[in-house]
Design an enzyme around this catalytic site. Structure first.
Site, PDB file in Angstrom:
ATOM      1  N   GLU A 123      18.369  59.588  -2.894  1.00 49.15           N
ATOM      2  CA  GLU A 123      18.542  61.123  -2.610  1.00 49.15           C
ATOM      3  C   GLU A 123      18.485  61.392  -1.161  1.00 49.15           C
ATOM      4  O   GLU A 123      17.535  60.514  -0.429  1.00 49.15           O
ATOM      5  CB  GLU A 123      17.434  62.009  -3.423  1.00 49.15           C
ATOM      6  N   ASP A 180      10.825  63.807 -12.340  1.00 52.18           N
ATOM      7  CA  ASP A 180      11.582  64.445 -11.158  1.00 52.18           C
ATOM      8  C   ASP A 180      12.881  64.079 -10.886  1.00 52.18           C
ATOM      9  O   ASP A 180      13.748  64.126 -10.020  1.00 52.18           O
ATOM     10  CB  ASP A 180      10.652  64.048  -9.888  1.00 52.18           C
TER      11      ASP A 180
END
Ligand code: NAD
Length: 353
Positions: free
Chosen positions: A64, A235
């Protein structure tokens, strides 16, 4: 800010420098001071550019990019999330990041962020706990005793004043590691054989497990009235820790709703399910915990502003500590428009030996 006599040198905070910096001040003080930076930035939430992180998913994990900007400084973090990594002797979460000057667009600092992410996650959780956990809470259960767990324990100790931690992990080796690392740090530590045993008498429940799939670390019957849940491990899309029924009976607080609806526990709920934004509580615009019976849930996924705060915190300490290396990152030794000439001058210098 380090005085950079040579503009082309960028301070680089390596893993070694980060460890020295943290030990220089002490872990708990770093967690508390870092939480202060996060709190300050959450209070001015609206002055930041915000976007959900850019995620590249693969069968075993995710990579990410997390950018944000307050108009004066810009930051981004590169971070992975690979639950299978520990089986191969690698970190589940590994990261680095950059803080830049918006005036000229140059990087001000490059930093390792594997340790810094654990610190900022512990600091953010504990900060949320200060607003949401029952007053005077002393006991926290930690389910999942891997890399993040000690930072969670010490963050809550420093910020909310817990004195007892009840530990559970499906892998007893992880719990033993946690017991060893936290020994002598002023916490009463209790190793438990199940999640059920761990939550007994706990006013705060932290779930910080790593699994690629939707999991049920906590079921509805394990969560009593008045408890604060700090859900850290869910998450990512398809990666959750709590049974949906827990969500339905909790007041849910999130970082950036657009991102949390994709990645957090609330991915299990309809897209318009009401949640509260933590920054609004911190800014005094909304109440946090409002009664003793309420179940509060911090659905943590980690947001770019926390990393911005963490980088800002480290950057502010470089002048005093000099705990960084010098990185030759910028090609502006001489005439900026003569980049090719710089290459030729280097060639000539190399030929001369
Ligand atoms: P880790 O791999 O070091 O530790 C995870 C631990 O969870 C392991 O010890 C594992 O045995 C345990 N575990 C797995 N399934 C379990 C279960 N069903 N019951 C009890 N224990 C179980 O990982 P880590 O670096 O500590 O990260 C933990 C999680 O936190 C990851 O999912 C990571 O993505 C997430 N994380 C979230 C944030 C955030 O800001 N919310 C930040 C960092 C990490």
């Amino acid at each position: 800010m380090p005085d950079r006599e040579k503009l082309n040198i960028v301070p680089f905070v390596s893993v070694d420098s980060m460890m020295r910096l943290v030990l220089h001040f002490g872990v708990e003080r770093v967690l508390a001071d870092l939480a202060g930076y996060i709190e300050e930035d959450f209070r001015r939430w609206e002055s930041f550019e915000k976007t959900s992180r850019l995620a590249s998913h693969s069968p075993d994990g995710v990579i990410e990019l997390m950018p944000t900007c307050d108009g004066r400084q810009y930051s981004f973090k590169y971070v992975n999330g690979y639950p299978k990594n520990t089986r191969n002797g690698l970190q589940t979460v590994a990261a680095f990041g950059v803080l830049s000057d918006v005036d000229c667009g140059y990087p001000l600092m490059l930093s390792e962020m594997t340790i810094l992410t654990a610190l900022r996650t512990g600091a953010t959780s504990a900060l949320a706990g200060r607003y949401l956990a029952p007053a005077g809470a002393k006991t926290m259960a930690i389910i999942g005793n891997g890399a993040q767990s000690e930072f969670q324990a010490l963050g809550f100790k420093a910020l909310t004043g817990i004195d007892t931690v009840r530990l559970y992990d499906i892998d007893p080796v992880a719990t033993e590691k946690c017991l060893r690392n936290l020994a002598g740090m002023g916490l009463t530590l209790v190793a438990c054989r199940s999640a059920e045993e761990a939550v007994e008498g706990a006013e705060i429940i932290t779930t910080v497990t790593a699994d690629k799939n939707c999991n049920t670390i906590l079921t509805d019957n394990l969560v009593g009235q008045g408890v604060h849940i700090n859900a850290v491990g869910g998450d990512c899309p398809g990666k959750t820790e709590l049974h949906r029924d827990i969500l339905l009976k909790s007041d849910i607080f999130v970082e950036y709703p657009e991102q949390t609806r994709i990645e957090g526990e609330i991915q299990q709920l309809p897209k318009d399910y009401p949640v509260k934004e933590l920054w609004r509580v911190i800014a005094g615009l909304e109440p946090g915990r409002s009664n003793r019976r309420q179940i509060t849930l911090f659905d943590s996924v980690g947001f770019a502003i926390e990393d911005f705060s963490a980088l800002r915190f480290v950057y502010d300490r470089l002048q005093e500590t000099r705990m960084f290396e010098e990185l030759d990152l910028l090609a502006d030794r001489d005439e900026p428009r003569d980049l090719f000439g710089m290459l030729l001058r280097k060639e000539a210098a190399m030929r001369q030996g």
